[in-house]
Design a protein around this motif. Structure first.
Motif, short mmCIF file in Angstrom:
data_model
loop_
_atom_site.label_atom_id
_atom_site.label_comp_id
_atom_site.label_asym_id
_atom_site.label_seq_id
_atom_site.Cartn_x
_atom_site.Cartn_y
_atom_site.Cartn_z
N GLY A 1 0.78 -1.23 0.00
CA GLY A 1 0.00 0.00 0.00
C GLY A 1 0.81 1.28 0.00
N LEU A 2 2.15 1.17 0.02
CA LEU A 2 3.00 2.36 0.05
C LEU A 2 3.50 2.74 -1.34
N LYS A 3 3.77 4.03 -1.52
CA LYS A 3 4.37 4.53 -2.75
C LYS A 3 5.89 4.47 -2.56
N VAL A 4 6.55 3.61 -3.35
CA VAL A 4 7.97 3.31 -3.12
C VAL A 4 8.79 3.49 -4.38
N ARG A 5 9.95 4.08 -4.24
CA ARG A 5 10.90 4.22 -5.35
C ARG A 5 11.93 3.09 -5.27
N GLY A 6 12.02 2.30 -6.35
CA GLY A 6 12.96 1.18 -6.37
C GLY A 6 14.25 1.49 -7.09
N GLY A 7 14.17 2.12 -8.26
CA GLY A 7 15.37 2.53 -8.99
C GLY A 7 15.60 1.81 -10.30
N GLU B 1 13.34 -3.82 -12.79
CA GLU B 1 13.34 -5.08 -12.08
C GLU B 1 13.05 -4.90 -10.59
N MET B 2 13.63 -3.88 -9.98
CA MET B 2 13.34 -3.60 -8.58
C MET B 2 11.85 -3.28 -8.41
N ASP B 3 11.31 -2.55 -9.36
CA ASP B 3 9.89 -2.19 -9.30
C ASP B 3 8.99 -3.42 -9.40
N LEU B 4 9.36 -4.40 -10.23
CA LEU B 4 8.57 -5.61 -10.36
C LEU B 4 8.48 -6.36 -9.03
N MET B 5 9.61 -6.41 -8.33
CA MET B 5 9.62 -7.07 -7.03
C MET B 5 8.74 -6.32 -6.04
N LEU B 6 8.86 -5.00 -6.03
CA LEU B 6 8.07 -4.19 -5.11
C LEU B 6 6.57 -4.30 -5.39
N LYS B 7 6.20 -4.31 -6.69
CA LYS B 7 4.79 -4.46 -7.05
C LYS B 7 4.23 -5.78 -6.55
N GLU B 8 5.01 -6.84 -6.70
CA GLU B 8 4.56 -8.15 -6.25
C GLU B 8 4.35 -8.16 -4.74
N ALA B 9 5.15 -7.34 -4.03
CA ALA B 9 5.01 -7.26 -2.57
C ALA B 9 3.86 -6.34 -2.16
N GLY B 10 3.23 -5.67 -3.13
CA GLY B 10 2.07 -4.84 -2.83
C GLY B 10 2.30 -3.35 -2.84
N ALA B 11 3.48 -2.90 -3.31
CA ALA B 11 3.77 -1.46 -3.33
C ALA B 11 3.28 -0.81 -4.62
N GLU B 12 3.10 0.50 -4.57
CA GLU B 12 2.87 1.31 -5.76
C GLU B 12 4.20 1.97 -6.09
N VAL B 13 4.77 1.69 -7.25
CA VAL B 13 6.13 2.15 -7.54
C VAL B 13 6.13 3.59 -8.07
N VAL B 14 7.20 4.30 -7.73
CA VAL B 14 7.42 5.68 -8.17
C VAL B 14 8.77 5.73 -8.87
N ASN B 15 8.82 6.35 -10.04
CA ASN B 15 10.07 6.41 -10.81
C ASN B 15 10.66 7.81 -10.77
N LEU B 16 11.78 7.95 -10.07
CA LEU B 16 12.51 9.20 -9.99
C LEU B 16 13.99 8.91 -9.83
N PRO B 17 14.89 9.73 -10.43
CA PRO B 17 16.32 9.57 -10.14
C PRO B 17 16.59 9.93 -8.68
N SER B 18 17.72 9.45 -8.17
CA SER B 18 17.98 9.61 -6.73
C SER B 18 18.07 11.06 -6.28
N ASN B 19 18.49 11.97 -7.18
CA ASN B 19 18.60 13.37 -6.76
C ASN B 19 17.24 14.07 -6.66
N GLU B 20 16.14 13.36 -6.96
CA GLU B 20 14.81 13.94 -6.83
C GLU B 20 13.98 13.27 -5.72
N ILE B 21 14.61 12.35 -4.99
CA ILE B 21 13.88 11.63 -3.94
C ILE B 21 13.47 12.56 -2.81
N HIS B 22 14.36 13.45 -2.40
CA HIS B 22 14.08 14.34 -1.27
C HIS B 22 12.78 15.10 -1.48
N GLY B 23 12.64 15.70 -2.65
CA GLY B 23 11.43 16.46 -2.96
C GLY B 23 10.20 15.58 -2.96
#
Length: 338
Positions: A171-177, A180-202
């Motif tokens: 149920g969480l919005k998660v950035r994997g990077g 493939e990381m996103d596929l694993m997170l989706k299977e675990a129930g996350a909603e994936v977010v796509n951002l480069p690491s320098n935009e995570i803070h915002g």
């Protein structure tokens, strides 16, 4: 008053030492771009430091025939433009997460394949194993030369509870990077977010994401402790290992002299020891940084790591291996290196 003519200049150059003539004739200025915060040779994000150390050492070894300008913080071009620019010869060098190019070149996503690399020893061994040689060949075909092999372990910064077990992301919005990381997170129930690491803070500051997986160094350098209540470190084990090499455009590399090429590759290889040590130091240091802000800091236990790896094998690994024959070959070679 003497007049400095072209004839005077040519005469002075002709009487100078051979190495000086060579340097004069072949002096080249190269640009190194990256997304990480600016520092110095002695202080700051180790990836910026490595670029500066590389530039200084290569310039010294080539007696000034190669000079460098460093552009940190995506100040030269956007983060996601760097790989394509190098492959076209429009950018000389970059230290960049290889998986950022995964949308165009699916093979490179093996550099952030969840659970495939779980230690520095395993990752750095790739360079001299068949998986590393095959990856280097694929990149060369795309116009890219690997100068320094750099691996980083990572952890999870969270706005809420610590992320340890797979069910913790449900149920969480998660950035994997990576895909493939996103596929694993989706299977675990996350909603994936796509951002480069320098935009995570915002993203975490605004609530656009609840948690982010990234390297220990980025967890520190991008000040994610300011927007996090919990941290799961990678110091006791990680399913998130990023291949984040120093790369060079092959078109630019091929224009250099053999001596210049040799200097670049020698310095790049020598700096791998620094990179590995610095990354491991950050794996330990990140815990202290977050504890000082009152965040809850935990480590990933072996049982949880195994659960994540099992999900990854059934989702990310399977998907990657089915994308094309080249991906299947790389995955098989990587599994042999485990």
């Amino acid at each position: 008053m003497s007049v400095f003519t072209r004839r005077t200049l040519l005469g002075a150059l002709a009487s100078s030492p051979l190495w000086l003539q060579t340097a004069w004739a072949q002096s080249t200025s190269l640009k190194i771009s990256h997304q990480f915060p600016s520092g110095s040779v002695a202080e700051g994000d180790f990836r910026d430091r490595l670029c500066r150390m590389f530039a200084a050492d290569v310039e010294k070894r080539t007696r000034g025939s190669l000079k460098f300008s460093i552009y940190p913080g995506s100040s030269l071009m956007t983060t996601n433009s760097q790989f394509a620019a190098m492959s076209k010869g429009a950018l000389d060098m970059s230290l960049v997460p290889l998986s950022y190019a995964g949308g165009d070149i699916p093979e490179v996503n093996i550099g952030l394949m969840p659970g495939l690399v779980t230690s520095y020893e395993q990752g750095y061994a790739w360079k001299n194993k068949e998986v590393g040689k095959e990856l280097a060949r694929i990149l060369a075909d795309k116009g890219i030369v690997i100068v320094s092999w750099i691996w980083q372990a990572g952890g999870v910064a969270s706005r809420g509870k610590p992320i340890i077990e797979p069910e913790d992301v449900r149920g969480l919005k998660v950035r994997g990077g990576s895909r493939e990381m996103d596929l694993m997170l989706k299977e675990a129930g996350a909603e994936v977010v796509n951002l480069p690491s320098n935009e995570i803070h915002g993203g975490m500051q605004t609530g656009a994401m609840d948690a982010a997986l990234t390297s220990s160094t980025s967890l520190i350098s991008f000040r994610l402790d300011e927007v996090s209540r919990s941290l799961t470190t990678g110091r006791a084990g990680a399913y998130w290992f990023m291949f984040e090499p120093l790369l060079m455009s092959k078109a630019i590399y091929d224009r250099l002299t053999k001596d210049q090429q040799a200097a670049i590759m020698a310095v790049g290889a020598e700096l791998e020891t620094f990179a590995r040590k610095a990354a491991q130091q950050d794996d330990a240091a990140v815990a202290s940084v977050y504890q000082k802000t009152g965040a809850r800091v935990v480590d990933l236990n072996p049982d949880a790591l195994k659960k994540w790896q099992e999900i990854a094998r059934a989702t990310a690994w399977k998907d990657y291996g089915e994308r094309n024959a080249s991906c299947a070959r790389l995955l098989a070679l990587a599994e042999q290196a485990m």
